[in-house]
Design a protein around this motif. Structure first.
Motif, PDB file in Angstrom:
ATOM      1  N   GLY A   1      -3.628 -57.770 -43.256  1.00 33.05           N
ATOM      2  CA  GLY A   1      -4.294 -57.213 -44.351  1.00 33.05           C
ATOM      3  C   GLY A   1      -4.552 -58.325 -45.667  1.00 33.05           C
ATOM      4  O   GLY A   1      -5.322 -58.360 -46.402  1.00 33.05           O
ATOM      5  N   VAL A   2      -3.783 -59.455 -45.523  1.00 31.04           N
ATOM      6  CA  VAL A   2      -3.659 -60.524 -46.530  1.00 31.04           C
ATOM      7  C   VAL A   2      -4.005 -62.023 -45.826  1.00 31.04           C
ATOM      8  O   VAL A   2      -4.303 -62.961 -46.533  1.00 31.04           O
ATOM      9  CB  VAL A   2      -2.249 -60.482 -47.352  1.00 31.04           C
ATOM     10  N   GLY A   3      -3.618 -61.999 -44.502  1.00 31.71           N
ATOM     11  CA  GLY A   3      -3.894 -63.367 -43.859  1.00 31.71           C
ATOM     12  C   GLY A   3      -3.465 -63.163 -42.443  1.00 31.71           C
ATOM     13  O   GLY A   3      -3.039 -62.122 -41.813  1.00 31.71           O
ATOM     14  N   GLU A   4      -3.766 -64.258 -41.798  1.00 29.00           N
ATOM     15  CA  GLU A   4      -3.359 -64.344 -40.390  1.00 29.00           C
ATOM     16  C   GLU A   4      -1.955 -64.794 -39.953  1.00 29.00           C
ATOM     17  O   GLU A   4      -1.443 -65.686 -40.412  1.00 29.00           O
ATOM     18  CB  GLU A   4      -4.187 -65.608 -39.606  1.00 29.00           C
ATOM     19  N   VAL A   5      -1.197 -63.707 -39.283  1.00 29.94           N
ATOM     20  CA  VAL A   5      -0.255 -63.832 -38.776  1.00 29.94           C
ATOM     21  C   VAL A   5       0.270 -64.534 -37.720  1.00 29.94           C
ATOM     22  O   VAL A   5      -0.467 -64.592 -36.769  1.00 29.94           O
ATOM     23  CB  VAL A   5       0.322 -62.476 -38.402  1.00 29.94           C
ATOM     24  N   GLY A   6       1.131 -65.443 -37.848  1.00 33.63           N
ATOM     25  CA  GLY A   6       1.578 -66.442 -37.031  1.00 33.63           C
ATOM     26  C   GLY A   6       2.823 -65.884 -35.814  1.00 33.63           C
ATOM     27  O   GLY A   6       2.798 -66.223 -34.811  1.00 33.63           O
ATOM     28  N   GLY A   7       3.770 -64.977 -36.592  1.00 30.23           N
ATOM     29  CA  GLY A   7       4.707 -64.605 -35.717  1.00 30.23           C
ATOM     30  C   GLY A   7       5.477 -63.527 -36.486  1.00 30.23           C
ATOM     31  O   GLY A   7       5.533 -63.765 -37.669  1.00 30.23           O
ATOM     32  N   ILE A   8       6.241 -62.714 -35.556  1.00 32.02           N
ATOM     33  CA  ILE A   8       7.176 -61.538 -36.401  1.00 32.02           C
ATOM     34  C   ILE A   8       8.258 -61.461 -35.271  1.00 32.02           C
ATOM     35  O   ILE A   8       8.250 -61.249 -34.280  1.00 32.02           O
ATOM     36  CB  ILE A   8       6.366 -60.287 -36.229  1.00 32.02           C
TER      37      ILE A   8
END
Length: 225
Positions: A171-178
């Motif tokens: 919701g705030v930006g592009e996720v690269g990894g979790i």
């Protein structure tokens, strides 16, 4: 000569880690460039030409109608892996192959195939990883780039999974990894690390501190290391 390759990644079966590791790819025959194609439909992926019987391999059927082989290849550019057996390389010196996701190509020899170690298996590449690689290529980043902005996320309910964290941070930006940290029993330890593609969303991510997720107010901060 084209060999259709199925996009895979290597995932540990041991329950001490929740993170999956990306891999590479290899295939084709002769010295004529050939392409690998992921299982994900993409408008940017060309349609492979019809193969003659002498050019056919079993590779497209691995994981569908045939068991996965114990060997695979990995793209050196985007780290996507593809299941492939030695006989799929044509029985000669090898084949030239091209990754269906990032377009990287190389000549693959049978003696350079990777072998699955005990406790590991090949699993289908998640759509989120395909999206990340394609976004990186579109925006001129290295295909395997996951970002440099990492956050510690604590006080998580044990039921919180990657999907819930990804939805929140996306919701705030592009996720690269979790990476959700787990114990020997495979259960979440109640904290995770989230990596964002862009450094510009640092403040927005920090503002997620105190957000309620499955009944708990989460802690968001920069990791100690």
């Amino acid at each position: 000569q084209y060999v259709t390759m199925k996009s895979m990644i290597l995932s540990t079966l041991l329950l001490s880690l929740s993170a999956v590791t990306g891999f590479t790819t290899q295939t084709p025959s002769g010295l004529i460039p050939s392409s690998l194609y992921s299982t994900t439909e993409s408008s940017s992926s060309p349609t492979p030409p019809t193969q003659t019987p002498s050019q056919e391999t079993k590779q497209p059927e691995y994981g569908v109608s045939l068991e996965l082989p114990g060997t695979y290849v990995r793209c050196g550019r985007c780290a996507t892996s593809y299941a492939i057996a030695e006989e799929d390389l044509g029985g000669g010196r090898g084949r030239r192959i091209e990754c269906g996701l990032c377009g990287h190509s190389w000549f693959q020899t049978p003696d350079r195939l990777f072998t699955l170690n005990n406790g590991h298996e090949l699993v289908k590449l998640p759509e989120t990883e395909v999206d990340r690689i394609e976004s990186n290529i579109k925006n001129g980043r290295d295909p395997d780039f996951k970002g440099n902005l990492k956050f510690y996320v604590g006080n998580l309910d044990f039921g919180v999974g990657e999907d819930e964290l990804r939805e929140l941070f996306a919701g705030v930006g592009e996720v690269g990894g979790i990476d959700i940290v787990t114990g020997p029993d495979g259960r979440s330890k109640g904290f995770a690390f989230v990596t964002m593609i862009s450094d510009e969303v640092k403040d927005a991510c920090m503002d997620l501190h105190g957000t309620e997720l499955l009944g708990r107010s989460i802690n968001v901060k920069e990791p100690n290391n």
